[in-house]
Design an enzyme around this catalytic site. Structure first.
Site, PDB file in Angstrom:
ATOM      1  N   CYS A  42     -24.035 -64.642  46.446  1.00 34.23           N
ATOM      2  CA  CYS A  42     -25.057 -64.260  45.471  1.00 34.23           C
ATOM      3  C   CYS A  42     -25.882 -65.508  45.085  1.00 34.23           C
ATOM      4  CB  CYS A  42     -24.410 -63.895  44.123  1.00 34.23           C
ATOM      5  SG  CYS A  42     -25.660 -63.494  42.797  1.00 34.23           S
ATOM      6  N   TRP A  43     -27.472 -65.310  45.387  1.00 37.23           N
ATOM      7  CA  TRP A  43     -28.263 -66.338  45.195  1.00 37.23           C
ATOM      8  C   TRP A  43     -28.638 -66.779  43.659  1.00 37.23           C
ATOM      9  CZ3 TRP A  43     -33.138 -65.528  48.682  1.00 37.23           C
ATOM     10  CH2 TRP A  43     -32.624 -65.240  50.050  1.00 37.23           C
ATOM     11  N   GLU A  44     -27.931 -65.887  42.958  1.00 32.64           N
ATOM     12  CA  GLU A  44     -28.152 -66.072  41.424  1.00 32.64           C
ATOM     13  C   GLU A  44     -29.550 -66.258  40.930  1.00 32.64           C
ATOM     14  OE1 GLU A  44     -25.605 -69.469  40.482  1.00 32.64           O
ATOM     15  OE2 GLU A  44     -23.852 -68.683  41.284  1.00 32.64           O
ATOM     16  N   CYS A  45     -30.328 -65.368  41.783  1.00 33.32           N
ATOM     17  CA  CYS A  45     -31.642 -65.234  41.420  1.00 33.32           C
ATOM     18  C   CYS A  45     -31.947 -64.375  40.014  1.00 33.32           C
ATOM     19  CB  CYS A  45     -32.652 -64.665  42.616  1.00 33.32           C
ATOM     20  SG  CYS A  45     -32.104 -62.838  43.033  1.00 33.32           S
TER      21      CYS A  45
END
Ligand code: SF4
Ligand code: SF4
Length: 160
Positions: A42-45
């Protein structure tokens, strides 16, 4: 802080699947509900969190940020023009409301409509490049852009 889905709130609309840049939000074939197939990627965008119309996606906060028993809610309010983060700690008393203005373009305007894109050629299918990659690094415009090709000059020294 990867995301997870409250399956009882999810209706399987697929908005999170469309928006996830990491392609890790999938719809379970049996339950027809979304889930994060690979939280480590997860890019945690938080695009999916903000996109979900049912607030079914939450953020798993890191321990130094919100210890065990916490909850982190993110809500995109188009009418007020804000993104609200609500962080609630496990003692139930101490919580924080953080507000940030929405600075992006109207919601959904830039989600790629893959059905409108031409089907990839066999050469593209065999290529190691990702879909759209040559366009993003501008290889299809005659090679990588340089300062010279953009009419710019390198300025020596430290500047801002
Ligand atoms: S936070 Fe971003 S990268 Fe992570 S699942 Fe959501 S859309 Fe995908
Ligand atoms: S955007 Fe929300 S409701 Fe729609 S599939 Fe994803 S988690 Fe479920």
């Amino acid at each position: 802080m990867p995301t997870f889905v409250y399956m009882t709130r999810c209706d399987g609309c697929g908005h999170c699947v469309d928006i996830c840049p990491s392609d890790i939000m999938h719809i379970d074939k049996v339950t027809r509900r979304a889930y994060n197939i690979e939280p480590n990627m997860c890019w945690e965008c938080f695009s999916c969190v903000k996109a979900c119309p049912h607030h079914a996606i939450d953020v798993r906060g890191y321990a130094d940020f919100a210890p065990l028993g916490h909850s982190v809610r993110v809500h995109r309010d188009e009418e007020k023009g804000v993104i609200a983060w609500r962080i609630k700690f496990r003692n139930g008393e101490k919580d924080m409301d953080l507000l940030a203005p929405i600075t992006t373009k109207p919601w959904g305007k830039h989600i790629p409509q893959l059905r409108d894109a031409a089907a990839p050629s066999q050469e593209m299918r065999n290529s190691q490049l990702l879909f759209n990659e040559p366009k993003y690094i501008r290889l299809d415009e005659g090679g990588l852009h340089t300062l010279e090709s953009n009419g710019l000059k390198f300025k020596a020294g430290v500047y801002y």
